[in-house]
Design a protein around this motif. Sequence first.
Motif, PDB file in Angstrom:
ATOM      1  N   VAL A 182       0.864  -1.187   0.000  1.00  0.00           N
ATOM      2  CA  VAL A 182       0.000   0.000   0.000  1.00  0.00           C
ATOM      3  C   VAL A 182       0.899   1.234   0.000  1.00  0.00           C
ATOM      4  O   VAL A 182       1.801   1.354   0.836  1.00  0.00           O
ATOM      5  CB  VAL A 182      -0.916   0.014   1.247  1.00  0.00           C
ATOM      6  CG1 VAL A 182      -1.884   1.200   1.175  1.00  0.00           C
ATOM      7  CG2 VAL A 182      -1.674  -1.299   1.371  1.00  0.00           C
ATOM      8  N   ALA A 194       0.987   5.474  -0.091  1.00  0.00           N
ATOM      9  CA  ALA A 194       0.281   6.766  -0.026  1.00  0.00           C
ATOM     10  C   ALA A 194       1.296   7.852  -0.385  1.00  0.00           C
ATOM     11  O   ALA A 194       1.684   7.978  -1.540  1.00  0.00           O
ATOM     12  CB  ALA A 194      -0.354   6.957   1.340  1.00  0.00           C
ATOM     13  N   GLY A 195       1.788   8.603   0.610  1.00  0.00           N
ATOM     14  CA  GLY A 195       2.715   9.697   0.303  1.00  0.00           C
ATOM     15  C   GLY A 195       4.113   9.240  -0.075  1.00  0.00           C
ATOM     16  O   GLY A 195       4.916  10.035  -0.563  1.00  0.00           O
ATOM     17  N   GLY A 196       4.449   7.981   0.187  1.00  0.00           N
ATOM     18  CA  GLY A 196       5.770   7.464  -0.174  1.00  0.00           C
ATOM     19  C   GLY A 196       6.892   7.976   0.715  1.00  0.00           C
ATOM     20  O   GLY A 196       8.062   7.877   0.366  1.00  0.00           O
ATOM     21  N   HIS A 197       6.563   8.506   1.897  1.00  0.00           N
ATOM     22  CA  HIS A 197       7.602   9.067   2.770  1.00  0.00           C
ATOM     23  C   HIS A 197       8.164   8.073   3.779  1.00  0.00           C
ATOM     24  O   HIS A 197       9.062   8.416   4.543  1.00  0.00           O
ATOM     25  CB  HIS A 197       7.056  10.290   3.522  1.00  0.00           C
ATOM     26  CG  HIS A 197       7.303  11.561   2.781  1.00  0.00           C
ATOM     27  ND1 HIS A 197       7.456  12.780   3.393  1.00  0.00           N
ATOM     28  CD2 HIS A 197       7.444  11.790   1.462  1.00  0.00           C
ATOM     29  CE1 HIS A 197       7.675  13.708   2.487  1.00  0.00           C
ATOM     30  NE2 HIS A 197       7.660  13.135   1.305  1.00  0.00           N
ATOM     31  N   GLU A 198       7.608   6.880   3.820  1.00  0.00           N
ATOM     32  CA  GLU A 198       8.137   5.861   4.731  1.00  0.00           C
ATOM     33  C   GLU A 198       9.641   5.731   4.506  1.00  0.00           C
ATOM     34  O   GLU A 198      10.108   5.582   3.367  1.00  0.00           O
ATOM     35  CB  GLU A 198       7.408   4.543   4.452  1.00  0.00           C
ATOM     36  CG  GLU A 198       8.107   3.295   4.887  1.00  0.00           C
ATOM     37  CD  GLU A 198       8.284   3.207   6.383  1.00  0.00           C
ATOM     38  OE1 GLU A 198       9.397   2.862   6.796  1.00  0.00           O
ATOM     39  OE2 GLU A 198       7.326   3.492   7.126  1.00  0.00           O
ATOM     40  N   LEU A 221      -2.552   4.967  -3.579  1.00  0.00           N
ATOM     41  CA  LEU A 221      -3.767   5.681  -3.165  1.00  0.00           C
ATOM     42  C   LEU A 221      -3.746   7.161  -3.536  1.00  0.00           C
ATOM     43  O   LEU A 221      -4.720   7.873  -3.287  1.00  0.00           O
ATOM     44  CB  LEU A 221      -3.947   5.540  -1.648  1.00  0.00           C
ATOM     45  CG  LEU A 221      -3.983   4.105  -1.108  1.00  0.00           C
ATOM     46  CD1 LEU A 221      -4.164   4.114   0.402  1.00  0.00           C
ATOM     47  CD2 LEU A 221      -5.104   3.304  -1.757  1.00  0.00           C
ATOM     48  N   GLY A 253       2.297  16.944   9.948  1.00  0.00           N
ATOM     49  CA  GLY A 253       3.744  16.901  10.111  1.00  0.00           C
ATOM     50  C   GLY A 253       4.326  18.235   9.686  1.00  0.00           C
ATOM     51  O   GLY A 253       3.594  19.210   9.492  1.00  0.00           O
ATOM     52  N   THR A 254       5.640  18.291   9.518  1.00  0.00           N
ATOM     53  CA  THR A 254       6.299  19.553   9.201  1.00  0.00           C
ATOM     54  C   THR A 254       6.767  19.632   7.750  1.00  0.00           C
ATOM     55  O   THR A 254       7.478  20.566   7.386  1.00  0.00           O
ATOM     56  CB  THR A 254       7.513  19.763  10.128  1.00  0.00           C
ATOM     57  OG1 THR A 254       8.359  18.624  10.015  1.00  0.00           O
ATOM     58  CG2 THR A 254       7.083  19.928  11.576  1.00  0.00           C
ATOM     59  N   GLY A 271       2.512  11.978   3.230  1.00  0.00           N
ATOM     60  CA  GLY A 271       1.163  11.451   3.083  1.00  0.00           C
ATOM     61  C   GLY A 271       0.398  11.503   4.396  1.00  0.00           C
ATOM     62  O   GLY A 271       0.936  11.163   5.456  1.00  0.00           O
ATOM     63  N   GLY A 287       0.013   7.456   5.941  1.00  0.00           N
ATOM     64  CA  GLY A 287       1.101   6.840   6.706  1.00  0.00           C
ATOM     65  C   GLY A 287       1.379   7.614   7.977  1.00  0.00           C
ATOM     66  O   GLY A 287       1.612   7.035   9.044  1.00  0.00           O
ATOM     67  N   ILE A 321       3.302  13.995  14.233  1.00  0.00           N
ATOM     68  CA  ILE A 321       3.881  14.992  15.141  1.00  0.00           C
ATOM     69  C   ILE A 321       4.237  16.226  14.323  1.00  0.00           C
ATOM     70  O   ILE A 321       4.966  16.129  13.329  1.00  0.00           O
ATOM     71  CB  ILE A 321       5.148  14.429  15.830  1.00  0.00           C
ATOM     72  CG1 ILE A 321       4.775  13.265  16.754  1.00  0.00           C
ATOM     73  CG2 ILE A 321       5.870  15.521  16.608  1.00  0.00           C
ATOM     74  CD1 ILE A 321       5.969  12.580  17.409  1.00  0.00           C
ATOM     75  N   ALA A 379      -6.672   1.799   4.922  1.00  0.00           N
ATOM     76  CA  ALA A 379      -7.504   2.974   5.201  1.00  0.00           C
ATOM     77  C   ALA A 379      -7.819   3.687   3.889  1.00  0.00           C
ATOM     78  O   ALA A 379      -6.933   3.869   3.048  1.00  0.00           O
ATOM     79  CB  ALA A 379      -6.771   3.920   6.147  1.00  0.00           C
ATOM     80  N   TYR A 420       8.729   6.312  18.567  1.00  0.00           N
ATOM     81  CA  TYR A 420       7.752   6.650  17.520  1.00  0.00           C
ATOM     82  C   TYR A 420       8.255   6.014  16.228  1.00  0.00           C
ATOM     83  O   TYR A 420       9.261   6.443  15.663  1.00  0.00           O
ATOM     84  CB  TYR A 420       7.665   8.170  17.406  1.00  0.00           C
ATOM     85  CG  TYR A 420       6.783   8.692  16.296  1.00  0.00           C
ATOM     86  CD1 TYR A 420       5.559   8.087  16.005  1.00  0.00           C
ATOM     87  CD2 TYR A 420       7.161   9.804  15.554  1.00  0.00           C
ATOM     88  CE1 TYR A 420       4.749   8.582  14.992  1.00  0.00           C
ATOM     89  CE2 TYR A 420       6.353  10.308  14.545  1.00  0.00           C
ATOM     90  CZ  TYR A 420       5.154   9.687  14.268  1.00  0.00           C
ATOM     91  OH  TYR A 420       4.348  10.173  13.265  1.00  0.00           O
ATOM     92  N   ASN A 430       7.250   5.948  13.125  1.00  0.00           N
ATOM     93  CA  ASN A 430       7.283   6.702  11.864  1.00  0.00           C
ATOM     94  C   ASN A 430       8.625   7.409  11.665  1.00  0.00           C
ATOM     95  O   ASN A 430       8.982   7.758  10.547  1.00  0.00           O
ATOM     96  CB  ASN A 430       6.176   7.766  11.845  1.00  0.00           C
ATOM     97  CG  ASN A 430       4.868   7.223  11.306  1.00  0.00           C
ATOM     98  OD1 ASN A 430       4.735   6.031  11.111  1.00  0.00           O
ATOM     99  ND2 ASN A 430       3.900   8.096  11.084  1.00  0.00           N
ATOM    100  N   HIS A 431       9.330   7.657  12.742  1.00  0.00           N
ATOM    101  CA  HIS A 431      10.601   8.379  12.651  1.00  0.00           C
ATOM    102  C   HIS A 431      11.787   7.485  12.969  1.00  0.00           C
ATOM    103  O   HIS A 431      12.798   7.965  13.485  1.00  0.00           O
ATOM    104  CB  HIS A 431      10.598   9.574  13.609  1.00  0.00           C
ATOM    105  CG  HIS A 431      10.016  10.818  13.023  1.00  0.00           C
ATOM    106  ND1 HIS A 431       9.565  11.866  13.782  1.00  0.00           N
ATOM    107  CD2 HIS A 431       9.824  11.198  11.735  1.00  0.00           C
ATOM    108  CE1 HIS A 431       9.113  12.828  13.005  1.00  0.00           C
ATOM    109  NE2 HIS A 431       9.253  12.448  11.761  1.00  0.00           N
TER     110      HIS A 431
END
Length: 487
Positions: free
Chosen positions: A70, A72-76, A91, A131-132, A137, A140, A147, A198, A423, A425-426
């Motif tokens: 899956v 989405a934004g591809g930022h993983e 998506l 996020g900043t 995405g 994700g 944050i 989702a 966390y 994601n980071h």
Amino acid sequence: MNDSGSALHDLDSNLRGSLLLPGEPAYAVRSKLASARNQRHPLAIAQCTGVADVVNTIQFARGQGIDFTVLAGGHELDGWGLQDGVLALDLTPMNGVLVDPRGRRGVVQAGSRLGIMDRETAVHGLAVTGGTVSDTGVAGLTLGGGIGWLVRRHGATLDNVTAIDAVTVEGDLVRASAEDNPDLFWAMRGGGGNFAVATSFELDLHPMSPTILAGSVIHSAADAPAFLRHYREFMLDAPDDVGGMAILLRANGPDVPADRHGELICVTILVYTGDLHEGERVLAPLRSAITPLSDTVRPQLYTTLQQVFEGPLLSQEDRRTYQKSGFLPEMSDAYLDEAMDLMKASPVPRAGERDGTLITISAMGGAFLRVGEESTAMPRGGANFYWEAIASHARVEEDEIWTGYVRDQMAPRLRAHSGPRAYLNHNSLDDDAAEFIPWAYGADKFARLQKIKSQWDPHNLLRYNKNIPPEGQARPLPEASGQTWSS
Ligand SMILES: Cc1cc2nc3c(=O)[nH]c(=O)nc-3n(C[C@H](O)[C@H](O)[C@H](O)COP(=O)(O)OP(=O)(O)OC[C@H]3O[C@@H](n4cnc5c(N)ncnc54)[C@H](O)[C@@H]3O)c2cc1C
């Protein structure tokens, strides 16, 4: 046409969106991920324009017995959204944002990026934590946490989610909210994309002026230790309208004069999202605590602030990005000394280039902690502060210089002064992922997540992620699954 080719033809005819295949220009464009460490060649990319495309693609993959990812934004950071030889559900065509200004609610489709969400909410004088970086995405980010500058005011992004519409691995529609499937709702707020795909998020939105007070104060390496101690004391008592991130880095890039190149500086971004005059008053003691080299704090659009990191260090196409992070219930002097020592010993980039490592220290506490550790699956670690150590560079042969410094020096030494939990994601994953992920959640949360995973995805089909295996199962390596379908 061979078997896989004719099967893909069937999928193509069941999609409203496009099916991108290797060799096509659009396939090459969409295969680019945020970190150039991840170069992937998926079997095909199914561009889903709506829930029906998601259902059809999952049912197709299940019918063929093939894996799917899956995207989405591809930022993983580890690029899980695309895998070699695996069908990807993209998506991003589902990027609509609907705002109900009277009810202060938003419905954000799962392919939307933060910049789209911020733009559509700001026009109504509303906002929610994001996020900043504006091209991250929403999906994700929200499934893992979220944050950003508003985290002290409104908690993480997922704290504002009131319902998630999703498609199960069986291809069925499901809704997760406090009333519908509450266990799934709990797990999908912090457990990442482990439980279902989702398709949209319903969020509470909050009144906020589109113009806020924001900018940076910059201090020299000599003044940074004293300033960071002021920052710590100030943030512990600051009202929720204040956001902040101190960044220790070496000045680099084409805009830095040759005689300042590689110089260690502390750039602190300060944000006040309430009344502008009140913000000037509230931020004044910190801004004047130690005379900065420069101070750019001024009224500006929130949507402009959301693009402050765009381009230079993090989001250029050739960037090989690697990241670790940790929670700080307290920020000790020993932690601050360690952070300074690490930066002083950090590799110096070539003149004119943007390679580098940095340490950020964000202010947390406030609403982020008030919601309570158990309310969602997201680990919070009692964080009043939160650090990230990031490496970003261009050359593959220099991975060990930049990535290696964050992985082997910064992360373990900063973690020694940090609290438990992380966390996800980071945090880029390493060889210790099977131990790190349970540690990040803590034993009780991880056990509950595994139980919910067993119910919604017992065969771990959604495993191309920061994986939570079903109860009693070890996480299979993607290569070992035997289900990938090489083209
Ligand atoms: C430049 C940059 C800046 C960042 N800034 C912040 C920040 O300020 N704050 C913050 O909290 N985080 C930040 N992050 C981290 C970010 O939250 C995570 O990388 C997040 O996973 C990105 O989500 P995405 O949709 O862009 O990524 P993707 O790579 O598309 O997806 C991430 C993971 O979620 C899964 N997934 C995606 N969509 C769905 C879905 N709809 N259903 C089920 N699973 C899904 C994917 O399979 C993948 O495993 C940043 C990352 C980068 C690279």
